[in-house]
Scaffold this motif. Structure first.
Motif, PDB file in Angstrom:
ATOM      1  N   ASP A  47      14.034  20.698 -13.207  1.00 41.91           N
ATOM      2  CA  ASP A  47      13.828  21.659 -12.101  1.00 41.91           C
ATOM      3  C   ASP A  47      14.761  22.981 -12.033  1.00 41.91           C
ATOM      4  OD1 ASP A  47      11.910  19.600 -11.409  1.00 41.91           O
ATOM      5  OD2 ASP A  47      13.121  18.974  -9.786  1.00 41.91           O
ATOM      6  N   THR A  48      15.896  22.673 -12.543  1.00 41.55           N
ATOM      7  CA  THR A  48      16.832  23.727 -12.555  1.00 41.55           C
ATOM      8  C   THR A  48      17.434  23.862 -14.031  1.00 41.55           C
ATOM      9  OG1 THR A  48      18.352  22.298 -11.867  1.00 41.55           O
ATOM     10  CG2 THR A  48      17.271  23.423  -9.983  1.00 41.55           C
ATOM     11  N   VAL A  49      18.425  24.851 -13.941  1.00 40.86           N
ATOM     12  CA  VAL A  49      19.182  25.136 -15.107  1.00 40.86           C
ATOM     13  C   VAL A  49      20.300  24.090 -15.316  1.00 40.86           C
ATOM     14  CG1 VAL A  49      21.203  26.640 -16.133  1.00 40.86           C
ATOM     15  CG2 VAL A  49      19.199  27.642 -15.230  1.00 40.86           C
ATOM     16  N   ARG A  50      20.412  23.526 -16.406  1.00 40.03           N
ATOM     17  CA  ARG A  50      21.481  22.477 -16.757  1.00 40.03           C
ATOM     18  C   ARG A  50      22.516  23.099 -17.480  1.00 40.03           C
ATOM     19  NH1 ARG A  50      21.511  16.418 -17.836  1.00 40.03           N
ATOM     20  NH2 ARG A  50      23.706  15.801 -17.691  1.00 40.03           N
ATOM     21  N   ASP A  51      23.584  23.382 -16.862  1.00 40.51           N
ATOM     22  CA  ASP A  51      24.632  24.081 -17.686  1.00 40.51           C
ATOM     23  C   ASP A  51      25.941  23.203 -17.905  1.00 40.51           C
ATOM     24  OD1 ASP A  51      26.885  25.617 -18.554  1.00 40.51           O
ATOM     25  OD2 ASP A  51      26.506  27.128 -17.011  1.00 40.51           O
ATOM     26  N   PHE A  52      25.863  22.649 -19.173  1.00 41.91           N
ATOM     27  CA  PHE A  52      26.873  21.879 -19.776  1.00 41.91           C
ATOM     28  C   PHE A  52      28.144  22.567 -19.932  1.00 41.91           C
ATOM     29  CE2 PHE A  52      22.933  19.829 -20.795  1.00 41.91           C
ATOM     30  CZ  PHE A  52      23.155  18.501 -20.451  1.00 41.91           C
ATOM     31  N   PHE A  57      20.681  24.588 -20.485  1.00 41.97           N
ATOM     32  CA  PHE A  57      19.065  24.273 -20.727  1.00 41.97           C
ATOM     33  C   PHE A  57      18.333  24.928 -19.370  1.00 41.97           C
ATOM     34  CE2 PHE A  57      19.954  19.958 -22.910  1.00 41.97           C
ATOM     35  CZ  PHE A  57      20.539  20.426 -23.920  1.00 41.97           C
ATOM     36  N   GLU A  58      17.226  25.369 -19.573  1.00 38.60           N
ATOM     37  CA  GLU A  58      16.703  26.337 -18.708  1.00 38.60           C
ATOM     38  C   GLU A  58      15.266  26.641 -18.953  1.00 38.60           C
ATOM     39  OE1 GLU A  58      19.068  30.027 -18.630  1.00 38.60           O
ATOM     40  OE2 GLU A  58      19.280  29.874 -20.704  1.00 38.60           O
ATOM     41  N   ALA A  59      14.556  27.286 -17.854  1.00 36.06           N
ATOM     42  CA  ALA A  59      13.140  27.569 -18.031  1.00 36.06           C
ATOM     43  C   ALA A  59      13.001  28.258 -19.363  1.00 36.06           C
ATOM     44  CB  ALA A  59      12.876  28.373 -16.632  1.00 36.06           C
ATOM     45  N   GLY A  60      11.908  28.151 -20.160  1.00 35.77           N
ATOM     46  CA  GLY A  60      11.696  28.773 -21.174  1.00 35.77           C
ATOM     47  C   GLY A  60      12.139  28.183 -22.382  1.00 35.77           C
ATOM     48  N   ASP A  61      13.021  27.174 -22.568  1.00 32.93           N
ATOM     49  CA  ASP A  61      13.602  26.304 -23.403  1.00 32.93           C
ATOM     50  C   ASP A  61      12.394  25.440 -24.120  1.00 32.93           C
ATOM     51  OD1 ASP A  61      15.984  27.545 -23.439  1.00 32.93           O
ATOM     52  OD2 ASP A  61      17.213  25.838 -22.526  1.00 32.93           O
ATOM     53  N   VAL A  62      12.447  25.325 -25.111  1.00 31.05           N
ATOM     54  CA  VAL A  62      11.438  24.436 -25.783  1.00 31.05           C
ATOM     55  C   VAL A  62      12.260  23.379 -26.688  1.00 31.05           C
ATOM     56  CG1 VAL A  62       9.371  24.096 -27.464  1.00 31.05           C
ATOM     57  CG2 VAL A  62       9.438  25.887 -25.832  1.00 31.05           C
ATOM     58  N   PHE A  63      11.908  22.039 -26.371  1.00 36.27           N
ATOM     59  CA  PHE A  63      12.539  20.871 -27.182  1.00 36.27           C
ATOM     60  C   PHE A  63      11.649  20.415 -28.216  1.00 36.27           C
ATOM     61  CE2 PHE A  63      14.987  21.576 -23.498  1.00 36.27           C
ATOM     62  CZ  PHE A  63      16.100  21.075 -23.821  1.00 36.27           C
ATOM     63  N   THR A  64      11.996  20.363 -29.381  1.00 36.11           N
ATOM     64  CA  THR A  64      11.192  19.523 -30.369  1.00 36.11           C
ATOM     65  C   THR A  64      11.973  18.155 -30.484  1.00 36.11           C
ATOM     66  OG1 THR A  64      10.309  21.367 -31.392  1.00 36.11           O
ATOM     67  CG2 THR A  64      10.319  19.358 -32.776  1.00 36.11           C
ATOM     68  N   GLU A  65      11.346  16.909 -30.222  1.00 34.81           N
ATOM     69  CA  GLU A  65      12.136  15.879 -30.251  1.00 34.81           C
ATOM     70  C   GLU A  65      11.465  14.934 -31.226  1.00 34.81           C
ATOM     71  OE1 GLU A  65      12.226  16.711 -25.005  1.00 34.81           O
ATOM     72  OE2 GLU A  65      11.374  14.616 -26.028  1.00 34.81           O
ATOM     73  N   TYR A  66      12.703  14.182 -31.771  1.00 40.27           N
ATOM     74  CA  TYR A  66      12.280  13.189 -32.840  1.00 40.27           C
ATOM     75  C   TYR A  66      12.919  11.924 -32.506  1.00 40.27           C
ATOM     76  CZ  TYR A  66      12.255  17.635 -35.433  1.00 40.27           C
ATOM     77  OH  TYR A  66      11.532  18.906 -35.839  1.00 40.27           O
ATOM     78  N   TYR A  67      11.942  11.077 -32.460  1.00 33.98           N
ATOM     79  CA  TYR A  67      12.041   9.667 -32.031  1.00 33.98           C
ATOM     80  C   TYR A  67      11.759   8.571 -33.173  1.00 33.98           C
ATOM     81  CZ  TYR A  67      12.037  11.551 -27.387  1.00 33.98           C
ATOM     82  OH  TYR A  67      12.376  12.246 -26.328  1.00 33.98           O
ATOM     83  N   TRP A  68      12.452   7.647 -33.262  1.00 33.28           N
ATOM     84  CA  TRP A  68      12.488   6.556 -34.172  1.00 33.28           C
ATOM     85  C   TRP A  68      12.002   5.379 -33.843  1.00 33.28           C
ATOM     86  CZ3 TRP A  68      15.677  10.653 -34.822  1.00 33.28           C
ATOM     87  CH2 TRP A  68      15.291  11.450 -35.987  1.00 33.28           C
TER      88      TRP A  68
END
Length: 166
Positions: A47-52, A57-68
């Protein structure tokens, strides 16, 4: 699985479970499933920016996720809105299950970050893992989780990390 979209993807819901409860559920596009590895793409689901401190991680970021289905981790390639790779966020998880349009992954608290240039590799949340009680409740799963983190860290420190994703 429901019909594919015009670009060949199919909708799925990624369900991240932690300590027996759903932590987050978000829509994604199923890009590939070879029977062992499942690949999905989704926009940042927060819902919001996550600043580590070392990445945001913020709006507009795209995650390509790999699961096994046979490994105790997942790898998420993170790109900003312009398409530039920020890095890879890796979750230590039980092997993933895909049933119908629901991809379920159980988070085991340990994480790893690898920056786009490979110079910043960090083990994360080891304190959360220690406090989770998994070592006492399920020693075999705890050992598999620690071994998976060690494996990912060794790969992340090497020059063949992205071979995981091809």
């Amino acid at each position: 699985m429901s019909a594919n979209s015009a670009d060949g993807t199919a909708p799925v819901d990624v369900v991240l479970v932690k300590a027996g409860r759903t932590k987050i559920r978000y829509p994604a596009e199923l890009l590939a499933d070879d029977g062992t590895r499942i690949v999905v793409r989704a926009p940042w689901a927060g819902d919001t920016v996550r600043d580590f401190g070392f990445v945001r991680f913020e709006a507009g970021d795209v995650f390509t996720e790999y699961y096994w289905r046979d490994r105790w981790y997942s790898v998420k390639e993170v790109r900003d809105a312009s398409g530039a790779v920020k890095g890879w966020y890796c979750d230590i998880t039980r092997p993933a299950t895909l049933t119908g349009t629901e991809l379920v992954v159980e988070d085991l608290d340990l994480d790893l970050w690898r920056s786009a240039d490979g110079r910043d590799v960090r083990r994360l949340d080891e304190d959360e893992f220690a406090a989770s009680g998994l070592t006492e409740a399920d020693p075999e799963a705890a050992a598999a989780a620690v071994a998976a983190l060690d494996t990912l860290e060794a790969l992340a420190l090497g020059d063949r990390f992205t071979d995981l994703l091809t």
